[in-house]
Scaffold this active site. Structure first.
Site, PDB file in Angstrom:
ATOM      1  CB  CYS A  28      39.455  32.970  42.135  1.00 56.86           C
ATOM      2  SG  CYS A  28      38.144  34.044  43.435  1.00 56.86           S
ATOM      3  CG  HIS A  56      33.991  38.893  40.951  1.00 55.80           C
ATOM      4  ND1 HIS A  56      35.305  38.861  40.546  1.00 55.80           N
ATOM      5  CD2 HIS A  56      33.644  39.122  39.952  1.00 55.80           C
ATOM      6  CE1 HIS A  56      35.430  39.001  40.002  1.00 55.80           C
ATOM      7  NE2 HIS A  56      34.468  39.687  39.272  1.00 55.80           N
ATOM      8  CG  ASN A  72      39.491  42.204  45.216  1.00 58.10           C
ATOM      9  OD1 ASN A  72      39.909  41.751  46.911  1.00 58.10           O
ATOM     10  ND2 ASN A  72      40.513  41.193  44.147  1.00 58.10           N
ATOM     11  CD  GLU A  87      34.235  41.821  36.378  1.00 50.77           C
ATOM     12  OE1 GLU A  87      35.162  40.988  36.590  1.00 50.77           O
ATOM     13  OE2 GLU A  87      34.515  42.579  35.540  1.00 50.77           O
TER      14      GLU A  87
HETATM   15  O1  SUG Z   1      38.976  40.980  39.547  1.00 49.76           O
HETATM   16  N1  SUG Z   1      42.183  40.700  41.987  1.00 49.76           N
HETATM   17  C1  SUG Z   1      40.920  40.637  41.197  1.00 49.76           C
HETATM   18  C2  SUG Z   1      40.432  39.160  41.873  1.00 49.76           C
HETATM   19  C3  SUG Z   1      39.853  37.660  41.309  1.00 49.76           C
HETATM   20  C4  SUG Z   1      38.337  36.970  41.801  1.00 49.76           C
HETATM   21  N2  SUG Z   1      37.740  35.944  40.659  1.00 49.76           N
HETATM   22  C5  SUG Z   1      37.501  36.167  40.547  1.00 49.76           C
HETATM   23  N3  SUG Z   1      36.053  36.477  41.973  1.00 49.76           N
HETATM   24  N4  SUG Z   1      36.117  34.870  40.596  1.00 49.76           N
HETATM   25  C6  SUG Z   1      39.871  41.268  40.985  1.00 49.76           C
HETATM   26  O2  SUG Z   1      39.784  41.624  41.780  1.00 49.76           O
HETATM   27  C7  SUG Z   1      44.201  42.282  42.014  1.00 49.76           C
HETATM   28  C8  SUG Z   1      45.391  42.961  41.292  1.00 49.76           C
HETATM   29  C9  SUG Z   1      46.542  43.374  41.954  1.00 49.76           C
HETATM   30  O3  SUG Z   1      45.105  44.559  42.328  1.00 49.76           O
HETATM   31  O4  SUG Z   1      47.326  42.955  41.638  1.00 49.76           O
HETATM   32  C10 SUG Z   1      43.164  41.342  41.141  1.00 49.76           C
HETATM   33  O5  SUG Z   1      42.527  41.885  39.752  1.00 49.76           O
END
Ligand code: SUG
Length: 445
Positions: free
Chosen positions: A371, A250, A25, A174
């Site tokens: 999200c 995702h 991510n 997920e």
């Molecule tokens: O799972 N970020 C989440 C973002 C989720 C996004 N959701 C969707 N696309 N539906 C993840 O990667 C980052 C937390 C941190 O780095 O502190 C985090 O978990």
């Protein structure tokens, strides 16, 4: 039967922080260890909920989770009083302390997969809490997610909440971030589209090389079975492994669907033509024609889609039959995307309106409008049967703004996670929140 879609947005918790925990991510990795502003994050999320509720869209919330997760910390050997547990974890493994404090439950698209009653064999709305087992910081969310969903959707005559799938790589799940429902209208039977990144038991199937594929085909099939979905109305599509390797962790970072419309990037799926063909045939069975809104690489490169979160938007049906696209303000800041969107709304497509929000605090962790919300299509009887205290109203908005102002800090740096006072502040805030929402047993403190 007529039904209405409710979006359940995650209420941002008092310890919202940036810990760089999500390999694959891009935003999470880029903002690692910067200071966050939990108060602003919560207010940005509430402003979105309020604005969409005021427009007449079904809007509710899912509460934040208790943080830090002392059970996790104690289960891996940090012992003593709460303050001692925090001090030891901060000294020996700050990253595990950050996992126990993760902000991630705010992205409720990952809380569960939802199938409305029109699709399930027993005529109930089904939820399966997502195990999120690809990441330590998310792998323990499902316990509270299932608990919160059961508190809100308690009436077993209408609702079934399933526990998460076994927490093992074969069943990486997920939730709704990799699931889209296409239909003629929310109340009639639809086609449930599951998008997976890899197949556990087929070593020859393509898979990403750099970043993890979080969702497996086996998990998607298990959720469909639990929900009693009919085979002819369930479609499994492989995500393009190359885009996972470009930061599309995702499917909802590269495609979004609503009613009969699928808004997607040409590189989203491993086999675009095959995917569209499957969807068209399944939709014909429910009397709907697929409206495929394809975005070409030449107009919007994948990197720009990831930077702007163009596809992590909400596509909402309006009373006049047209659709609005709810986008983060970053879409206006990436030139190719801004130009594309101007043409889209002017061009006579199903989408004729853009609604943009400043969600910067969430975006810095890779979480856009889509999200932040879990979609639940409900008939009038089901909407009346769910707990009403989480439905967004002007009154609840003002109560929650005052609650945030009272309990939230406006700056949280990584070192603050070791502060025992923060844990006390979170606890006090959540105790009051469960009273505000009318859900006294919400947390297992
Ligand atoms: O799972 N970020 C989440 C973002 C989720 C996004 N959701 C969707 N696309 N539906 C993840 O990667 C980052 C937390 C941190 O780095 O502190 C985090 O978990």
């Amino acid at each position: 039967m007529s039904a209405r879609e409710f979006n359940f947005d995650g209420l941002v918790g008092p310890s919202h922080n940036y810990a760089g925990l999500s390999f694959g991510n891009v935003a999470s990795f880029s903002n690692v260890k910067s200071a966050s502003n939990p108060k602003l994050a919560a207010l940005q999320g509430l402003a979105k909920m309020r604005a969409l509720a005021a427009r007449g869209f079904g809007q509710a919330l899912l509460p934040p989770q208790d943080r830090p997760n002392f059970r996790l910390l104690r289960s891996i050997g940090f012992s003593g009083t709460d303050a001692e547990v925090l001090a030891k974890a901060a000294k020996e493994s700050p990253v595990i302390l950050a996992c126990a404090y993760s902000a991630s439950p705010m992205w409720t698209a990952n809380a569960a997969t939802v199938s409305p009653s029109a699709d399930s064999a027993d005529g109930r709305t089904h939820f399966t809490a997502a195990n999120l087992n690809n990441k330590l910081h998310r792998a323990f969310e499902h316990t509270q997610s299932a608990r919160s969903l059961r508190a809100i959707f308690k009436d077993e005559k209408h609702f079934a909440v399933h526990d998460a799938l076994p927490g093992t790589p074969a069943f990486g799940d997920e939730g709704a971030a990799n699931h889209t429902r296409l239909c003629k209208d929310h109340g009639s039977s639809g086609v449930e589209m599951f998008v997976y990144g890899r197949t556990e038991f087929d070593a020859s199937a393509p898979a990403p090389k750099k970043y993890p594929a979080r969702q497996t085909l086996e998990a998607s099939q298990a959720v469909a079975r639990l929900h009693g979905l009919s085979a002819g109305r369930t479609v499994y599509i492989q995500q393009n492994p190359d885009v996972i390797d470009q930061g599309v962790f995702h499917n909802d970072v590269i495609a979004v669907g609503n009613a009969n419309a699928l808004f997607y990037h040409e590189q989203a799926f491993a086999d675009e033509a095959g995917a569209l063909d499957q969807l068209r045939r399944a939709l014909a069975g429910v009397g709907a024609d697929l409206n495929a809104i394809r975005v070409d690489t030449a107009r919007v490169p994948v990197a720009d889609a990831v930077a702007s979160y163009l596809f992590n938007s909400q596509l909402l049906s309006k009373a006049d039959g047209k659709m609005a696209l709810v986008i983060p303000q970053e879409c206006q800041e990436v030139a190719s995307v801004a130009a594309y969107l101007d043409g889209l709304v002017a061009g006579g497509s199903a989408i004729d309106e853009l609604i943009h929000f400043d969600l910067r605090q969430s975006m810095r962790n890779g979480g856009g409008p889509a999200c932040l919300r879990l979609r639940v299509a409900l008939t009038d009887a089901e909407a009346a049967a769910m707990h009403q205290g989480v439905v967004m109203t002007e009154a609840l908005y003002h109560t929650l703004v005052a609650w945030v102002e009272k309990h939230y800090r406006d700056r949280l740096a990584p070192a603050d996670l070791a502060d025992p006072q923060l844990a006390i502040e979170v606890h006090n805030a959540l105790e009051e929140l469960s009273r505000i929402l009318g859900l006294p047993g919400l947390y297992d403190f």
